[in-house]
Design an enzyme around this catalytic site. Structure first.
Site, PDB file in Angstrom:
ATOM      1  N   LYS A 184       7.933  -8.411 -11.867  1.00 33.73           N
ATOM      2  CA  LYS A 184       6.465  -8.437 -11.956  1.00 33.73           C
ATOM      3  C   LYS A 184       5.927  -7.025 -12.083  1.00 33.73           C
ATOM      4  CE  LYS A 184       3.957  -8.848  -8.055  1.00 33.73           C
ATOM      5  NZ  LYS A 184       2.937  -7.825  -7.826  1.00 33.73           N
ATOM      6  N   ASN A 185       6.430  -6.123 -11.247  1.00 33.16           N
ATOM      7  CA  ASN A 185       5.845  -4.783 -11.195  1.00 33.16           C
ATOM      8  C   ASN A 185       6.307  -3.875 -12.315  1.00 33.16           C
ATOM      9  OD1 ASN A 185       4.445  -5.734  -9.051  1.00 33.16           O
ATOM     10  ND2 ASN A 185       5.587  -4.612  -7.490  1.00 33.16           N
ATOM     11  N   CYS A 230      -7.407  -4.484  -0.705  1.00 37.81           N
ATOM     12  CA  CYS A 230      -6.904  -5.842  -0.491  1.00 37.81           C
ATOM     13  C   CYS A 230      -6.513  -5.844   0.984  1.00 37.81           C
ATOM     14  CB  CYS A 230      -5.725  -6.151  -1.397  1.00 37.81           C
ATOM     15  SG  CYS A 230      -4.330  -5.122  -1.016  1.00 37.81           S
ATOM     16  N   ARG A 284      -6.379   0.922  -0.694  1.00 39.49           N
ATOM     17  CA  ARG A 284      -5.870   0.996  -2.079  1.00 39.49           C
ATOM     18  C   ARG A 284      -6.751   1.880  -2.969  1.00 39.49           C
ATOM     19  NH1 ARG A 284      -2.467  -3.467  -2.612  1.00 39.49           N
ATOM     20  NH2 ARG A 284      -1.415  -2.341  -4.269  1.00 39.49           N
ATOM     21  N   ASP A 339       7.637  -3.623   0.089  1.00 32.91           N
ATOM     22  CA  ASP A 339       7.502  -5.011  -0.386  1.00 32.91           C
ATOM     23  C   ASP A 339       8.576  -5.927   0.182  1.00 32.91           C
ATOM     24  OD1 ASP A 339       6.318  -4.152  -3.725  1.00 32.91           O
ATOM     25  OD2 ASP A 339       5.374  -4.138  -1.760  1.00 32.91           O
ATOM     26  N   ARG A 359       1.476 -15.500  -6.868  1.00 35.46           N
ATOM     27  CA  ARG A 359       1.199 -14.223  -7.536  1.00 35.46           C
ATOM     28  C   ARG A 359       2.484 -13.468  -7.818  1.00 35.46           C
ATOM     29  NH1 ARG A 359      -3.824 -10.788  -5.481  1.00 35.46           N
ATOM     30  NH2 ARG A 359      -3.002  -9.652  -7.256  1.00 35.46           N
TER      31      ARG A 359
END
Ligand code: EPZ
Length: 411
Positions: A11-12, A106, A111, A298, A390
């Protein structure tokens, strides 16, 4: 759980690569192994809203950015997903201007994007913050190469500045750059487009500006955070799980920690096999998250979940984000014995977690609660699964295929 689970594309890596596709003024990009994730859809919608032609065919996404008609992505998309902010660099580099909504915070922290903006200003751009957006303007003649030192090796700032530098005039040097594999994958794609990026994956990235970039074909690297999530699950509730398509080099810090906890792990050219710890209980660990190649933030929530049933007292320290322990309160509802002192969670291993209704607060916390639910006695109901969607492509289906007793109940 036992058997094979295949890791999807990262994803990243896909998110900045879709943003980078905006730099191509001719030709089409073919991006392979793109996971089916909510965040990927948001970035595809963002790129399409700027005028690019974006088509998905299975795991392949085609982007043609020859004719863009805007340099201002829809604010609601940028606010929904912070990562969309990295369209700023490509737009500023190719068109000399960009107006991008400031991403909201978030729930894992404020952020900010001050390092992104500082990088653009170093390249001669002006930045004006108004109505919750930043209006960026390149100097006459376009961005100029610059030497930029990042106070924090920010993943997003490194990506945005690297992309802005591709069409700038002259050489840009980014010092104290983020070294994540996803940034290396982005640099590889940029170079296939005709860019001249050197040193990605090290502290210092050098970008020689060029006149124009063209579309390119690129296979996205596997998702190391998804892989790590399955390795942790395999260690605490597995009975021989093979994580296919995982790159062990990208999860060395996790492998080292799991081996320290008494887990046997073997990797081969196609993936990584993990056996359960003794009686499926990890030996106590001290874990500290930091920037790559250190233990990734993460995978912090997931290892906290795994350590709730460990032998002894463990500590997990979160140094990257300010507020990334919200899963702790949910785990306590399942009988975990954890208390937080400053940035450190202290975990006393318990004999058994008990099932409860818990709520995911971010995508990685959601995965952690699923792991805890698999460890617990009885049924656990995890609310807020949209967070999980997500970042995880078919988590429930992949775990079911491994034999987990898990199902999705539409909330
Ligand atoms: C990326 O976010 C990832 N997201 C995050 O993954 C990951 O947790 C994070 O990197 C750290 O590894 C994507 O790649 C889409 P940062 P990013 O800029 O780029 C501070 C997930 O679960 N900072 O490296 O936003 C910031 O506040 C997500 O997939 C500034 O102060 O992270 C944070 O404390 C969650 N000023 C630290 O740096 C800036 O201008 C690291 O942030 C930028 C960042």
């Amino acid at each position: 759980m036992k058997g094979r689970v295949r890791v999807s594309g990262a994803k990243n890596a896909v998110l900045p690569i879709l943003a980078a596709s905006l730099l191509a003024s001719r030709g089409t990009s073919h991006i392979e192994d793109v996971p089916a994730l909510l965040d990927v859809q948001i970035m595809m919608d963002t790129v399409a809203a700027l005028g690019a032609v974006v088509e998905r065919h299975g795991a392949t996404v085609r982007v043609n950015a020859e004719r863009l008609h805007s340099v201002e992505p829809p604010a609601e998309l940028v606010r929904r997903m912070r990562a969309s902010f990295v369209v700023a660099g490509p737009l500023l580099s190719r068109f000399g201007e960009a107006t991008v909504a400031l991403p909201g915070g978030c729930n894992i922290g404020p952020r900010p994007v001050d390092l992104h903006i500082k990088g653009f200003e170093a390249m001669g751009a002006t930045a004006v913050i108004e109505n919750g957006a930043v209006r960026l303007q390149a100097p006459p003649g376009g961005l100029r190469g610059a030497r930029i030192y990042l106070d924090i090796p920010s993943v997003g700032a490194t990506q945005n500045i690297m992309m802005a530098a591709c069409l700038a005039k002259g050489l840009t040097v980014i010092e104290n750059a983020a070294k994540e594999p996803e940034n290396v994958d982005l640099a590889n794609y940029l170079n296939k487009m005709g860019a001249r990026v050197r040193g990605a994956g090290t502290d210092t990235i050098r970008v020689e500006g060029v006149e124009e970039l063209h579309g390119a074909a690129h296979n996205v690297i596997p998702d190391r955070i998804e892989a790590g999530t399955y390795l942790i699950a395999g260690a605490v509730v597995g009975d021989g799980v093979y994580v296919e398509n995982a790159v062990s080099q990208h999860v060395m810090s996790l492998i080292a920690k799991l081996e320290e906890a008494g887990v046997h792990i073997e990797d081969d050219v196609a993936g990584i096999r993990v056996w359960p710890a003794e009686q499926r209980r990890l030996r106590a660990l001290d874990v500290k998250t930091n920037f790559y190649p250190a233990y990734p933030t993460d995978l912090q929530a997931q290892i906290v979940a795994g350590l709730t049933h460990s032998l002894g007292t463990s500590t997990v320290t979160e140094t990257v984000f300010e507020n990334r322990f919200m899963h702790v309160a949910e785990l306590q509802r399942m009988g975990a014995e954890i208390h937080i002192e400053g940035r450190t969670a202290i975990i006393e291993g318990v004999e058994q977690l008990s099932g409860a209704q818990v709520t995911a607060t971010d995508l990685r916390a959601g995965a952690a609660l699923v792991i805890a639910g698999l460890m617990a006695d009885g049924v656990t109901e995890v609310l807020g699964v949209h967070h999980i969607d997500r970042g995880y492509d078919n988590l429930v289906g992949k775990l079911q295929a491994l034999g987990a007793d898990i199902r999705r109940v539409e909330d």
